[in-house]
Enzyme design. Structure first.
Site, PDB file in Angstrom:
ATOM      1  N   GLU A 128       5.334  -4.475   3.062  1.00 37.61           N
ATOM      2  CA  GLU A 128       5.184  -4.526   1.537  1.00 37.61           C
ATOM      3  C   GLU A 128       6.778  -4.399   1.052  1.00 37.61           C
ATOM      4  OE1 GLU A 128       3.389  -2.687   3.740  1.00 37.61           O
ATOM      5  OE2 GLU A 128       1.422  -2.289   2.858  1.00 37.61           O
ATOM      6  N   MET A 167      29.581  -8.083  10.391  1.00 40.49           N
ATOM      7  CA  MET A 167      30.478  -7.415   9.294  1.00 40.49           C
ATOM      8  C   MET A 167      30.804  -5.915   9.981  1.00 40.49           C
ATOM      9  SD  MET A 167      31.715  -7.261   6.219  1.00 40.49           S
ATOM     10  CE  MET A 167      30.961  -8.285   5.230  1.00 40.49           C
ATOM     11  N   LYS A 214      -7.739   5.801  -7.058  1.00 37.68           N
ATOM     12  CA  LYS A 214      -8.690   4.876  -7.057  1.00 37.68           C
ATOM     13  C   LYS A 214      -9.785   5.224  -7.920  1.00 37.68           C
ATOM     14  CE  LYS A 214     -11.469   2.988  -3.097  1.00 37.68           C
ATOM     15  NZ  LYS A 214     -11.607   3.012  -1.800  1.00 37.68           N
ATOM     16  N   PHE A 264      -6.132  11.373   3.027  1.00 38.26           N
ATOM     17  CA  PHE A 264      -5.895  10.286   3.831  1.00 38.26           C
ATOM     18  C   PHE A 264      -5.074   9.339   2.960  1.00 38.26           C
ATOM     19  CE2 PHE A 264      -6.822   6.087   5.601  1.00 38.26           C
ATOM     20  CZ  PHE A 264      -6.214   6.421   6.818  1.00 38.26           C
ATOM     21  N   GLN A 265      -3.914   9.119   3.611  1.00 41.55           N
ATOM     22  CA  GLN A 265      -2.957   7.998   2.868  1.00 41.55           C
ATOM     23  C   GLN A 265      -2.275   8.505   1.472  1.00 41.55           C
ATOM     24  OE1 GLN A 265      -4.401   4.028   3.560  1.00 41.55           O
ATOM     25  NE2 GLN A 265      -3.296   4.114   5.489  1.00 41.55           N
TER      26      GLN A 265
END
Ligand SMILES: Cc1cc2nc3c(=O)[nH]c(=O)nc-3n(C[C@H](O)[C@H](O)[C@H](O)COP(=O)(O)OP(=O)(O)OC[C@H]3O[C@@H](n4cnc5c(N)ncnc54)[C@H](O)[C@@H]3O)c2cc1C
Ligand SMILES: Cc1ncc(C[n+]2csc(CCOP(=O)(O)OP(=O)(O)O)c2C)c(N)n1
Ligand SMILES: [Mg+2]
Lengths: 585, 170
Positions: free
Chosen positions: A53, A483, A165, A115-116
């Site tokens: 993502e 760097m 949802k 969940f999630q």
């Protein structure tokens, strides 16, 4: 007749289409399945499936920065949303307009550790310009349209819409964007005319003026770049820009001094330090630019033009602050300049240019050439020479290679240079390049990378393969987090704690494993041919450019130092970092 | 560029759209950017318009105060930001409920002082009072200071609310 009712998922798609969206970047999961189902049943919007993502958000940033349109992201709840956080923060810091849709558990489950489930609006509140949790399908259309309005108006930025949802299944009426007016958000785009007049009067008195421009010109759009060119020509003044503003003014122009700041040119930084009138347009006095605040352009009067009132007087006091869009303000400024028939002090300006040419003679970007090993600066120079006459877009990762790219690749047009400036996100460049390539299928899109950074989102090569996005990943492989190593050299006695890139993959074989083409160059002699081979390869390429391991990036203003206390490449012994400077990043 | 010696105290009124999370945004702004909150009050002020008014008292240098106002004003659901300390002469009030327990002389003295402060007794038992006192914050501070040796056990304060004098709306 009652308007037709749509499901929440259908409302999302219809709103995206009505907002002119043709591409979204995303990754599915349980909490967004209804939206994915609606996507499946239409053909107006293309969905680019990323591999992480974070990649979706950076790709959307690349799409946005190279087109001027907002980027759109679709991810699932919980881990999908948390994986997007780095990208959202990156977009917030660099003022990139994004609309990120996240799935959420059903409304009746929110707060139950379902969940999630995660508190997406809570987590993303500080890393978005605004966010919404949509509680019913009835609110959804309004929120969708408001989100695009907020993301793109005023100072652009990322917004999140969290959609439970059940809301995606619920039916409600759809309303078009023209019927949605935001209740509170009205950013000011026209600058105050009196302030602009005062600015013109101040500019007219200047003997040692400088334009200091930034990402705000790019945000404002190509018209602002055009007006900037016109105004800079009218005045005959020197101009420098931040990392984020490169391309707004053509690098080939005589009035261009190169980038300023920590790794800016000697002439740009000295001119900033000694100037008497500074005209800041769309730049935010970032600490990479100002160096030591109390020694920043100490004898100057400052004009600051910014669309965000909070940028003005945040870090540096502005004598004249003008809140407004860069394009609008420049338009007024040019008009007023012409109507006042301003006469500038030509002889003072000539002296100023003489001084600047003197600084230019220091040739601060020069480096020691080599016939045996590829100097990283040389690699960028050759890349520039061999690609500059094409439609080329450059993205970068973060590190020395990013700074060398900024110094040695030169931009003539806005929106061609995409880099993570504010957050400095390693892993930005590859997905951003994919976003650019999706928006500009025929362009040459190159991610100038480091061997460490590229491993942060390397999985996106698979996305490039799937969507036939022929991006070129040009790795300046110095086997170090260069760097970090440079700072350890400067500040920590050369103790290279964990900055060696151990156990590197064979990038050529890695490319092949993805089905892409791998090319390796080890000597300056073979570099040109290999770069040409890269350009001529129709698909994605991973170019492993083996460069000098120990080269450092100069010039450099060490943390806590002033603009006129630069370290130059041919005199690195002069490096002096104060104890206070060590505390800074 | 902060100069520790020129710290000022400002009361800022913020009219916001009463949407979910708006208070979290304001508080998150202060904590995230390291600004001070001396007190903060919030309640809906117009049901039909769905607007709430937040009154926040903060301290900082003039530059920081200007930043705070600019940062508040750029929050998307904010209608208006007014610095009541600068823009107008404002009246400020705070209410406190103060519980004092004890008996004998101390109890008598607490009651006597409450009268001087125009505090009202809103709950009484044989060995306690709850006083309601309203006024500028320093008046409440003073009252609490006096109650401390007299058996102060509990304090609940609303934080400052403020409004500009004169006929105009904010
Ligand atoms: C390793 C590393 C080294 C770096 N070294 C340097 C360096 O040497 N030099 C350097 O310059 N940077 C450097 N940076 C980048 C630096 O951290 C900042 O990201 C950058 O300087 C900010 O650029 P900017 O001031 O143009 O602001 P941006 O972040 O581009 O912000 C744009 C400003 O313009 C305003 N704005 C937006 N839209 C408009 C509009 N329409 N009209 C008017 N104003 C608008 C915004 O409100 C904002 O204030 C480095 C970054 C990294 C990772
Ligand atoms: C996600 C993230 N983690 C850590 C850093 C700190 N950091 C800045 S530059 C750098 C090293 C980058 O190494 P490489 O990609 O090889 O580039 P080089 O400097 O060698 O060109 C690191 C670790 C960062 N910017 N981003
Ligand atoms: Mg490296």
């Amino acid at each position: 007749m009652a308007a037709q009712e749509l499901t929440g998922a259908e409302i999302v798609i219809k709103a995206l289409v009505d907002q002119g969206v043709d591409t979204i970047f995303g990754y599915p999961g349980g909490a967004v399945l209804p939206i994915y189902d609606a996507l499946f049943q239409q053909n107006k919007i293309r969905h680019v499936l990323v591999r992480h993502e974070q990649g979706a958000v950076h790709a959307a940033e690349g799409y946005a920065r190279s087109t001027g349109k907002p980027g759109v992201v679709l991810v699932t709840s919980g881990p999908g949303a948390t994986n997007a956080v780095t990208g959202l923060t990156d977009a917030l810091m660099d003022s990139i307009p994004l609309v990120c849709l996240t799935g959420q558990v059903a409304t009746h489950l929110i707060g139950n550790d379902a969940f999630q489930e995660c508190d997406t609006v809570g987590i993303t509140r500080p890393c978005t310009k605004h966010n919404w949790l949509v509680n019913s399908a009835k609110e959804l259309t309004r929120v969708m349209h408001e989100a695009f309005y907020v993301a793109t108006n005023g100072r652009p930025g990322p917004v999140v819409i969290d959609i439970p949802k059940n809301v995606q299944f619920e039916k409600a009426e759809y309303v078009g964007p023209q019927n949605v007016v935001h209740k509170t958000y009205r950013p000011k785009v026209k600058g105050d005319v009196e302030a602009i007049k005062a600015a013109v009067d101040l500019i007219a008195t200047a003997k040692k003026p400088i334009f200091y421009t930034g990402g705000g010109i790019i945000n404002s759009g190509p018209f602002a770049s055009q007006l900037l060119r016109e105004f800079v020509k009218l005045t005959g003044f020197p101009i420098t820009s931040t990392l984020m503003g490169l391309g707004a003014f053509p690098a080939s122009d005589k009035q261009w001094l190169g980038m300023l700041g920590m790794h800016g040119t000697y002439e740009a930084n000295n001119a900033m330090h000694d100037c008497d009138v500074m005209i800041n347009i769309g730049a935010r006095f970032d600490d990479r630019v100002t160096g030591r605040i109390d020694a920043f352009a100490p004898n100057s009067k400052k004009i600051h033009i910014d669309i965000d009132a909070s940028s003005i007087n945040k870090i540096i006091h502005a004598d004249i602050g003008i809140v407004g869009d860069a394009g609008h303000v420049l338009e007024d400024m040019i008009r007023i300049w012409k109507s006042k028939a301003v006469k500038i002090d030509k002889s003072a300006l000539a002296d100023w240019w003489k001084q600047i040419d003197h600084w230019r003679d220091r040739r601060s970007l020069d480096y020691k050439k080599s016939d045996e090993i590829i100097k990283p600066q040389y690699a960028i120079e050759r890349l520039y020479q061999l690609t500059k006459d094409r439609e080329t877009y450059i993205t970068t990762e973060v590190g020395q290679h990013q700074m060398w790219a900024a110094q040695h690749y030169h931009f003539e047009k806005p929106n061609r240079w995409l880099t993570s400036g504010g957050l400095g996100t390693m892993g930005y460049g590859l997905p951003a390049a994919i976003g650019v390539q999706i928006a500009h299928p025929d362009a040459l899109v190159i991610d100038i990378a480091g061997e460490a950074s590229i491993q942060m989102c390397i999985q996106e090569i698979s996305t490039a393969m799937q969507f036939m996005a022929p991006v070129k990943i040009f790795i300046l492989n110095n086997e170090y987090m260069g760097m970090v190593r440079q700072w350890q050299e400067l500040l920590h006695g050369g103790r290279y704690s964990h900055s060696y890139s151990e156990s590197l993959p064979d990038f050529v074989k890695l490319a092949e494993a993805f089905g892409a083409v791998g090319i390796r160059a080890k000597t300056p002699g073979e570099l040109d041919d290999k770069i040409k081979q890269m350009i001529d390869t129709p698909g994605p390429v991973v170019f492993d450019c083996v460069v000098d391991k120990f080269e450092n990036c100069y010039p450099m203003i060490p943390s806590g130092a002033a603009h006129n206390e630069m370290i130059l490449g041919d005199d690195p012994e002069a490096a002096m970092v104060t104890e206070e400077g060590k505390m800074l990043v | 560029m902060s100069n520790e010696s020129n710290i000022e105290r400002h009361t800022i009124a913020v009219l916001v759209d009463n949407e979910a999370g708006v208070l979290a945004r304001v508080i998150g702004l202060f904590s995230g950017r390291g600004y001070n909150i001396e007190s903060l009050t919030v309640a809906e002020v117009d049901q039909a318009e769905h607007t709430s008014r937040i009154t926040v008292v903060t301290v900082g240098t003039p530059m920081v105060i200007e930043q705070i106002k600019a940062q508040l004003a750029r929050l998307v659901p904010v209608h208006k930001v007014v610095d009541l300390t600068v823009d107008t002469k404002a009246v400020e009030r705070e209410m406190a409920l103060i519980k004092v327990s004890g008996s004998g002389d101390k109890r008598v003295e607490a009651l006597r002082l409450s009268d001087a402060f125009r505090a009202r007794v809103i709950d009484t038992t044989h060995n306690s009072f709850v006083f309601e006192v309203t006024g500028a914050p320093d008046k409440i501070d003073a009252f609490i200071g006096l109650m401390r040796p007299l058996g102060l056990v509990d304090v609940s304060r609303t934080g400052v609310v403020a409004i500009a004098r004169g006929p105009e709306a904010m």
